[in-house]
Design a protein around this motif. Structure first.
Motif, PDB file in Angstrom:
ATOM      1  N   ALA A 287     -20.571  -4.207  13.179  1.00 58.37           N
ATOM      2  CA  ALA A 287     -19.701  -5.386  13.116  1.00 58.37           C
ATOM      3  C   ALA A 287     -18.636  -5.204  12.026  1.00 58.37           C
ATOM      4  N   PRO A 288     -17.446  -5.800  12.222  1.00 60.16           N
ATOM      5  CA  PRO A 288     -16.331  -5.565  11.296  1.00 60.16           C
ATOM      6  C   PRO A 288     -16.589  -6.044   9.862  1.00 60.16           C
ATOM      7  N   ASP A 289     -17.591  -6.894   9.663  1.00 63.42           N
ATOM      8  CA  ASP A 289     -17.866  -7.329   8.296  1.00 63.42           C
ATOM      9  C   ASP A 289     -19.186  -6.757   7.769  1.00 63.42           C
ATOM     10  N   ALA A 290     -19.705  -5.749   8.436  1.00 57.86           N
ATOM     11  CA  ALA A 290     -20.982  -5.158   8.030  1.00 57.86           C
ATOM     12  C   ALA A 290     -20.768  -4.051   6.997  1.00 57.86           C
ATOM     13  N   VAL A 291     -21.887  -3.596   6.439  1.00 57.61           N
ATOM     14  CA  VAL A 291     -21.883  -2.443   5.541  1.00 57.61           C
ATOM     15  C   VAL A 291     -22.808  -1.408   6.153  1.00 57.61           C
ATOM     16  N   ASN A 292     -22.363  -0.166   6.209  1.00 57.81           N
ATOM     17  CA  ASN A 292     -23.238   0.900   6.708  1.00 57.81           C
ATOM     18  C   ASN A 292     -23.211   2.077   5.742  1.00 57.81           C
ATOM     19  N   LEU A 293     -24.388   2.370   5.180  1.00 57.90           N
ATOM     20  CA  LEU A 293     -24.520   3.517   4.276  1.00 57.90           C
ATOM     21  C   LEU A 293     -25.542   4.452   4.905  1.00 57.90           C
ATOM     22  N   THR A 294     -25.106   5.650   5.234  1.00 53.43           N
ATOM     23  CA  THR A 294     -25.987   6.580   5.942  1.00 53.43           C
ATOM     24  C   THR A 294     -26.007   7.922   5.221  1.00 53.43           C
ATOM     25  N   SER A 295     -27.210   8.482   5.113  1.00 58.54           N
ATOM     26  CA  SER A 295     -27.353   9.801   4.492  1.00 58.54           C
ATOM     27  C   SER A 295     -28.019  10.754   5.475  1.00 58.54           C
ATOM     28  N   HIS A 296     -27.446  11.930   5.637  1.00 55.82           N
ATOM     29  CA  HIS A 296     -28.027  12.959   6.511  1.00 55.82           C
ATOM     30  C   HIS A 296     -28.453  14.155   5.659  1.00 55.82           C
ATOM     31  N   PHE A 297     -29.638  14.660   5.955  1.00 55.15           N
ATOM     32  CA  PHE A 297     -30.101  15.889   5.303  1.00 55.15           C
ATOM     33  C   PHE A 297     -30.402  16.877   6.415  1.00 55.15           C
ATOM     34  N   VAL A 298     -29.624  17.927   6.493  1.00 55.97           N
ATOM     35  CA  VAL A 298     -29.737  18.824   7.644  1.00 55.97           C
ATOM     36  C   VAL A 298     -30.014  20.242   7.147  1.00 55.97           C
ATOM     37  N   THR A 299     -31.044  20.856   7.713  1.00 60.78           N
ATOM     38  CA  THR A 299     -31.340  22.246   7.386  1.00 60.78           C
ATOM     39  C   THR A 299     -31.235  23.063   8.667  1.00 60.78           C
ATOM     40  N   VAL A 300     -30.464  24.133   8.610  1.00 59.78           N
ATOM     41  CA  VAL A 300     -30.153  24.895   9.811  1.00 59.78           C
ATOM     42  C   VAL A 300     -30.738  26.301   9.690  1.00 59.78           C
ATOM     43  N   GLY A 301     -31.479  26.742  10.713  1.00 55.42           N
ATOM     44  CA  GLY A 301     -32.059  28.082  10.752  1.00 55.42           C
ATOM     45  C   GLY A 301     -31.031  29.139  11.140  1.00 55.42           C
ATOM     46  N   ALA A 302     -31.520  30.273  11.657  1.00 53.81           N
ATOM     47  CA  ALA A 302     -30.649  31.407  11.962  1.00 53.81           C
ATOM     48  C   ALA A 302     -30.100  31.333  13.388  1.00 53.81           C
ATOM     49  N   ASN A 303     -28.888  31.860  13.572  1.00 56.83           N
ATOM     50  CA  ASN A 303     -28.254  31.968  14.894  1.00 56.83           C
ATOM     51  C   ASN A 303     -28.200  30.643  15.657  1.00 56.83           C
ATOM     52  N   VAL A 304     -27.977  29.605  14.909  1.00 55.76           N
ATOM     53  CA  VAL A 304     -27.916  28.264  15.497  1.00 55.76           C
ATOM     54  C   VAL A 304     -26.464  27.926  15.807  1.00 55.76           C
ATOM     55  N   LYS A 305     -26.282  27.145  16.868  1.00 62.33           N
ATOM     56  CA  LYS A 305     -24.984  26.516  17.110  1.00 62.33           C
ATOM     57  C   LYS A 305     -25.191  25.022  16.941  1.00 62.33           C
ATOM     58  N   LEU A 306     -24.580  24.466  15.900  1.00 60.26           N
ATOM     59  CA  LEU A 306     -24.736  23.024  15.658  1.00 60.26           C
ATOM     60  C   LEU A 306     -23.367  22.376  15.695  1.00 60.26           C
TER      61      LEU A 306
END
Ligand SMILES: Nc1ncnc2c1ncn2[C@@H]1O[C@H](COP(=O)(O)OP(=O)(O)O)[C@@H](O)[C@H]1O
Ligand SMILES: [Mg+2]
Lengths: 434, 250
Positions: A234-253
């Motif tokens: 919603a236009p008056d909302a607050v959104n705080l998001t945190s991503h923690f991503v660990t990527v292995g070998a030969n990955v396409k992300l």
């Protein structure tokens, strides 16, 4: 030493936020201890402000003021409204996992259909056994608050070699006004798996609510993953998001984020390339109007050699809105042959629109190719005139050029119905322009 | 009936007067040619008629079907039937030609209070017109003018002209950069649009184009004014003697 009780803007003690919610926060006694510790960290730090370097452009004390109390668990009426929202926001063919005001809603989700393709639990279920998912080494107040308050989330386990036929769509729906939802999810993608994960944030008639979400992603070797986040709160909302991503070998992300909602938002992503030969393509689009503030902060950590990272962040900024992009590429001493580039492109639709851009390269290896670039400007007058001379009114001519600008990012989404869905969200943003 | 009346028009660009009192009347069904050396103000005139920003009209007026054109926004002018085929059509990456054509046509129809074209009707119309102009269908899938050759860009302008059915077509240097075959295709496309209700203003530096699009009236422009008007034989006269005589007169 005398420690004063920290007060929120409205005079409530900050600790009330936790004590009043504690009875509703799931988990064993071990989990409660972890939550307490996390909350103490948050209490000590308070909301981030501009003197904290990472939050320089997004001063939550000024922009948000206080964290609202925990939203009540959704009742029947709330679930009914959420069900209607699901109909509007579900992607055709996707497997849905729905969280309403921070609580998993099994009846609105496709748990059965998903069972043959992925392991699934709720965060609530895992916290009955152990606190692992709440633990973090981060010293960020927003992340600590999330660990303290998370009520639910999805825990997905995609097996080695799994080839998912349809996207999995996690839908966060807000129905409660003037309240906070805290969610934490984990997505584990097995070796060689092929998956598309979508996260959608929407409102079901709710106003002035706050979202604090965290997602822990791990991608196994040789996997091919599309991770799409569509924040249309919603236009008056607050959104705080945190991503923690660990990527292995030969990955396409391939990561894609689009921000079309919330008065104040921040997506902070911490991505570690931990296996050689992987490629990360991160595309972001901030569509901001009125006085919206949208921050995308991305730290890409090349921990091993021979990985490629590409970040392209676009912002379309109207009225008095403010877009922030902070990108840091870290290249560890061993990470030779790293190829890491980031680019920001801002389209300023008004004289008062603001774009801040902070690229940082921290390079500790010598044989690497890294760089960053930025462009910012208004719509091209000669293109606008051509369109107007062909009969398009000003706003429509602008819309066509904005769509073209945003389309370059969206067209990289491979799944047809998902791409159409994203285009639809962008078009509705354009229609909201005054 | 007079379709376009330009009366004593004075125009400034960046503090400099470019048009010094230009007068021109074009009636329905007529084809007018405007000839003149580079820098005489031909493109400026076409831009002011189309409503391009950056030009300051300090005196005079432009009437279109009796209405004050200068009071209208560029899109209103287009919907009323003014069409400028640009000397240098711009490239618009990311806006597919087909989508652009449909959006523009429907915007004009909406402004006139007409119903929008249905998809099959629109496609049929585009297919007919593009075939006659030798425009392959896959060109229409690309971004507007993106990667088009000079000839393709000009044919795309004529395609739009055929699609939008304007009552006044201004063609600014349609022949520039075209070889003889490309010129013939484009000119045939233009000639097919000649009608008793439609007028054309063909702006050109060279007489060559006028062998293909034969005008009813020829005007010579020099230093921001129309200095001579006559029949089609005036073009041939110019070809033989050059513009020098008029530059002295101006
Ligand atoms: N945007 C502009 N800024 C400054 N001078 C201009 C601009 N456009 C045209 N002019 C000047 O106006 C005069 C007429 O130009 P133009 O209308 O393009 O002539 P033509 O089309 O007959 O070659 C020229 O002297 C040109 O330099
Ligand atoms: Mg010219």
């Amino acid at each position: 030493m005398n420690v004063a009780v920290a007060k929120t803007g409205k005079g409530r003690a900050v600790s009330d936020l936790f004590t009043s919610a504690e009875g509703r926060l799931p988990g064993s006694t071990a989990v409660t201890a972890v939550r307490r510790e996390a909350f103490e960290t948050y209490e000590r730090l308070g909301l981030p402000h501009r003197r904290i370097e990472e939050w320089k452009y997004t001063d939550l004390r000024a922009l948000v003021g206080e964290v609202l109390p925990l939203a009540a668990a959704p009742d029947a009426a709330a679930l009914k409204r959420a069900a209607d929202a699901v109909k509007t926001h579900a992607i055709a063919g996707a497997r849905k996992l729905v969280l309403v005001d921070g609580v998993f809603a099994a009846d609105l989700s496709d748990v059965k259909a998903l069972a043959s393709e992925a392991g699934f639990k709720t965060l609530r279920e895992t916290l009955e056994k152990d606190a692992g998912l709440l633990k973090t080494t981060s010293t960020d107040a927003v992340i600590a608050l999330n660990a303290a308050m998370a009520t639910d989330g999805v825990v997905l386990d995609i097996a080695d070699g799994a080839q998912l036929s349809a996207p999995i769509q996690i839908i966060h729906i807000a129905t409660a006004a003037a309240a906070s939802a805290f969610t934490r999810s984990q997505v584990t993608i097995g070796k060689g798996a092929h998956a598309t994960i979508v996260e959608s944030f929407v409102a079901a008639g709710s106003k002035a609510y706050q979202v604090n979400d965290a997602v822990i992603v791990s991608v196994g070797d040789d996997a091919d993953v599309a991770h799409i986040r569509l924040m249309d709160d919603a236009p008056d909302a607050v959104n705080l998001t945190s991503h923690f991503v660990t990527v292995g070998a030969n990955v396409k992300l391939k990561f894609f984020n689009m921000t079309t909602g919330a008065a104040v938002s921040r997506l902070q992503g911490f991505i570690t390339l931990a296996g050689e030969g992987s490629e990360l393509f991160a595309n972001g689009v901030n569509l901001l109007q009125k006085t919206e503030h949208g921050d995308t902060t991305l730290v890409v950590d090349h921990a091993v050699p021979n990985c490629v990272s590409r970040e392209i962040f676009r912002a379309v900024i109207d009225d008095r809105a403010h877009s922030v992009f902070q990108g840091r590429i870290i290249v560890r001493p061993d990470a030779q042959k790293t190829d890491g580039k980031m680019m920001t492109r801002a389209l300023l639709l008004s004289d008062e629109a603001e774009a801040d851009n902070k690229p940082e390269l921290e390079i500790f290896a010598d044989d690497v190719s890294c760089g960053h670039g930025a462009t910012a400007g208004a719509l091209d007058d000669s293109l606008l005139f051509y369109l107007k001379a062909r009969g398009l009114p000003e706003k429509q001519a602008q819309a066509l050029l904005i769509q073209a600008f945003v389309g370059e990012a969206i067209e990289q989404i491979a799944d047809d119905s998902l791409r159409e869905h994203v285009i639809g969200i962008a078009e509705r943003w354009l229609e909201r322009r005054s | 009936m007079a379709l376009l009346e330009v009366k004593d028009l004075k125009v400034r660009v960046e503090e400099r007067e470019i048009l010094h009192g230009l007068t021109l009347t074009v009636n329905e069904g007529e084809v007018h040619a405007i000839m003149g050396p580079n820098g005489s103000g031909k493109s400026t005139l076409s831009h002011v008629i189309a409503g391009k920003p950056g030009y300051e009209v300090t005196d005079g007026q432009i009437l279109f079907k009796g209405e004050d054109l200068l009071e209208m926004s560029p899109d209103e002018r287009a919907a009323k039937g003014v069409f400028l085929a640009f000397q240098y059509p711009v490239e618009i990456p990311g806006v597919a030609t087909m989508n652009f054509l449909r959006t523009a046509l429907n915007a004009q129809r909406k402004a006139r209070g007409e119903s929008e074209y249905s998809t099959p009707d629109f496609l049929k119309k585009v297919r007919e017109v593009s075939k006659s102009l030798n425009i392959p269908q896959d060109m229409l899938k690309r971004g507007v003018n993106v990667g088009f050759s000079g000839g393709e860009k000009k044919r795309n302008e004529v395609l739009q002209m055929a699609l939008f059915e304007p009552s006044l077509c201004i063609l600014d240097e349609m022949d520039s950069g075209l070889d003889i075959d490309a010129l013939r295709i484009a000119a045939d496309g233009v000639n097919a649009l000649r009608s008793p209700k439609r007028a054309m203003v063909v702006i050109t530096h060279y007489q060559r184009l006028l062998n293909y699009i034969v005008p009813d009236v020829v005007h010579v422009m020099s230093k921001g004014r129309v200095v001579k008007s006559g029949g089609k034989e005036l073009a041939l006269e110019l070809e033989a003697s050059g513009y020098a005589q008029f530059e002295d007169a101006a």
